[in-house]
Scaffold this active site. Structure first.
Site, PDB file in Angstrom:
ATOM      1  N   HIS A  53      -7.777  35.010  48.289  1.00  0.00           N
ATOM      2  CA  HIS A  53      -6.632  35.852  48.595  1.00  0.00           C
ATOM      3  C   HIS A  53      -6.316  35.757  50.082  1.00  0.00           C
ATOM      4  CE1 HIS A  53      -6.992  38.653  44.835  1.00  0.00           C
ATOM      5  NE2 HIS A  53      -6.904  37.371  44.528  1.00  0.00           N
ATOM      6  N   GLU A  55      -6.163  37.937  52.496  1.00  0.00           N
ATOM      7  CA  GLU A  55      -7.097  38.614  53.398  1.00  0.00           C
ATOM      8  C   GLU A  55      -8.399  37.839  53.542  1.00  0.00           C
ATOM      9  OE1 GLU A  55      -5.258  41.982  50.817  1.00  0.00           O
ATOM     10  OE2 GLU A  55      -5.540  39.799  50.712  1.00  0.00           O
ATOM     11  N   ALA A 161      27.976  28.605  40.199  1.00  0.00           N
ATOM     12  CA  ALA A 161      28.858  28.059  41.228  1.00  0.00           C
ATOM     13  C   ALA A 161      30.292  28.250  40.754  1.00  0.00           C
ATOM     14  CB  ALA A 161      28.559  26.585  41.474  1.00  0.00           C
ATOM     15  N   THR A 168      34.304  28.472  36.955  1.00  0.00           N
ATOM     16  CA  THR A 168      33.020  27.776  36.971  1.00  0.00           C
ATOM     17  C   THR A 168      33.100  26.370  36.377  1.00  0.00           C
ATOM     18  OG1 THR A 168      32.433  28.760  34.834  1.00  0.00           O
ATOM     19  CG2 THR A 168      31.753  29.940  36.820  1.00  0.00           C
ATOM     20  N   TRP A 177      31.289  18.133  40.739  1.00  0.00           N
ATOM     21  CA  TRP A 177      30.415  19.231  41.224  1.00  0.00           C
ATOM     22  C   TRP A 177      31.302  20.254  41.895  1.00  0.00           C
ATOM     23  CZ3 TRP A 177      25.667  19.285  39.486  1.00  0.00           C
ATOM     24  CH2 TRP A 177      25.026  18.096  39.188  1.00  0.00           C
ATOM     25  N   LEU A 211      17.598  19.992  34.225  1.00  0.00           N
ATOM     26  CA  LEU A 211      17.031  21.266  34.683  1.00  0.00           C
ATOM     27  C   LEU A 211      15.685  21.106  35.394  1.00  0.00           C
ATOM     28  CD1 LEU A 211      17.878  23.554  31.603  1.00  0.00           C
ATOM     29  CD2 LEU A 211      19.229  23.156  33.686  1.00  0.00           C
ATOM     30  N   GLY A 299      26.070  29.354  31.170  1.00  0.00           N
ATOM     31  CA  GLY A 299      27.473  29.622  31.383  1.00  0.00           C
ATOM     32  C   GLY A 299      27.843  31.082  31.196  1.00  0.00           C
TER      33      GLY A 299
END
Length: 371
Positions: A53, A55, A161, A168, A177, A211, A299
């Site tokens: 961790h 710490e 976008a 879109t 794009w 993706l 979408g």
């Protein structure tokens, strides 16, 4: 109470925590700074489950330098035995003088226990106010972890976008794009940090996306789980998702009773097929698999369904300096969204910010703050 010097070191701890953005899950991202009289003695962050961790990493670097020092940590130290020993025990044994904490641990088995152990050992603990910008940043940093612990489901971010007039894609569905290369590269980094990327059947069939997290520097260590919300199991074997199963797993969520032949055809490609009743059930399946954060790149239809189901936590909207001027072209939220007759019915945001990336405007909107 914390002062300006404390804030500088807390900000540094947040920066360190981000080093685990791709690899810490399903554990939280945590950063730690150990300092004496404002001078940094050691730093640490959590890299991945099973490793030290934040710490513990910092204490290992500091050694005796941790005695009588102040420890700044973005999440309260743990007090339970898991894959690694409790950080609260290590801090007490090191003889630290003070601990400053940015956020609580929302896990029921851990919440408050580490802090109580430190106080019982006589170590002063300062907890930053919940509404402090640094504390808000710490909770957002672990939005997925906190959603899993408090809501029992993954945190869901919808990314879209759009053109300046809110479209879109064209009326034919072409969307490549809208945004520029800089914004697209940032989206790939979001994929690299997400537990899963989700699209609906419309996006899967029209855009035929992969993706995967590709345009990343450094390259993605692992690929997110790629999920298609495809009620009728229409995804074909020729799709890029089916053709790239070897690069990373793909899951298709379909409706109970979807055509058995189509389900079998999808399964033959190596894509896993799971039947679920609705979006809530789908997220429950993912939660059970340890998925804490989902980036939705679907979408308008899927976005509207998620909004109506009250499952959207955050929206990232990239607005490009382009105009389509076509009233038939799709927008961000489809007909399955939440219709409002009055402007006063509009859904407000918990918070938002914007910045310019390349030629585009990147809007980051939180529909709800992580608990």
């Amino acid at each position: 109470m914390i002062d300006d010097a404390d804030r500088v070191l807390l900000q540094r701890a947040l920066e360190l925590a981000e080093r685990g953005a791709r690899t810490a899950a399903p554990n939280p991202r945590v950063g730690c700074v150990i300092a004496r009289n404002g001078t940094v003695v050691a730093e640490g962050w959590h890299i991945a489950p099973g490793l030290a961790h934040a710490e513990a990493m910092a204490l290992d670097v500091a050694q005796e330098g941790a005695r009588d020092a102040t420890v700044y940590v973005t999440l309260e130290p743990c007090a339970h035995h898991g894959r690694t020993p409790p950080c609260s025990d290590a801090l007490i044994a090191a003889g630290v003088e003070r601990v400053v904490v940015l956020s609580n641990d929302p896990a029921p088995h851990a919440s408050g226990k580490g802090l109580l152990q430190l106080v019982d050992a006589g170590i002063p603990v300062d907890i930053v106010d919940d509404d402090d910008p640094l504390a808000i940043a710490a909770r957002r940093q672990n939005a997925g972890f906190r959603s899993a612990m408090t809501l029992g489901r993954p945190h869901l971010t919808y990314k879209a976008a759009q053109t300046l007039d809110g479209r879109t894609a064209t009326r034919t569905g072409d969307s490549r794009w809208i945004s520029g290369p800089e914004a697209r590269a940032r989206v790939h980094e979001l994929r690299a940090q997400a537990g899963a990327v989700l699209v609906g059947s419309g996006t899967a069939l029209t855009d035929d996306p992969e993706l995967t997290a590709r345009d990343c520097d450094p390259p993605a260590e692992t690929q997110p789980l790629r999920i298609v919300w495809d009620r009728s199991a229409r995804l074909g074997a020729a799709s890029r998702l089916a053709q790239t199963v070897a690069q990373g797993p793909v899951l298709l969520l379909c409706a109970p009773g979807a055509d058995a032949g189509r389900r079998a055809a999808v399964a033959e490609t190596g894509i896993e097929v799971v039947e679920v009743d609705d979006l809530h059930a789908g997220l429950a399946v993912l939660h059970a698999r340890g998925i804490q954060s989902i980036l939705c790149e679907g979408g308008a239809g899927l976005a509207g369904a998620l909004l109506r189901a009250e499952l959207l936590d955050r929206m990232i909207v990239v607005t490009a300096p382009k105009l389509l001027g076509d009233p038939i072209a799709p927008g961000i939220i489809g007909e399955t969204g939440t219709p409002s007759d009055q402007m006063s019915d509009a859904l407000g945001l918990a918070a938002w910010s914007c910045e310019r990336i390349g030629d585009d405007l990147w809007i980051d909107a939180w529909l709800r703050e992580p608990r």
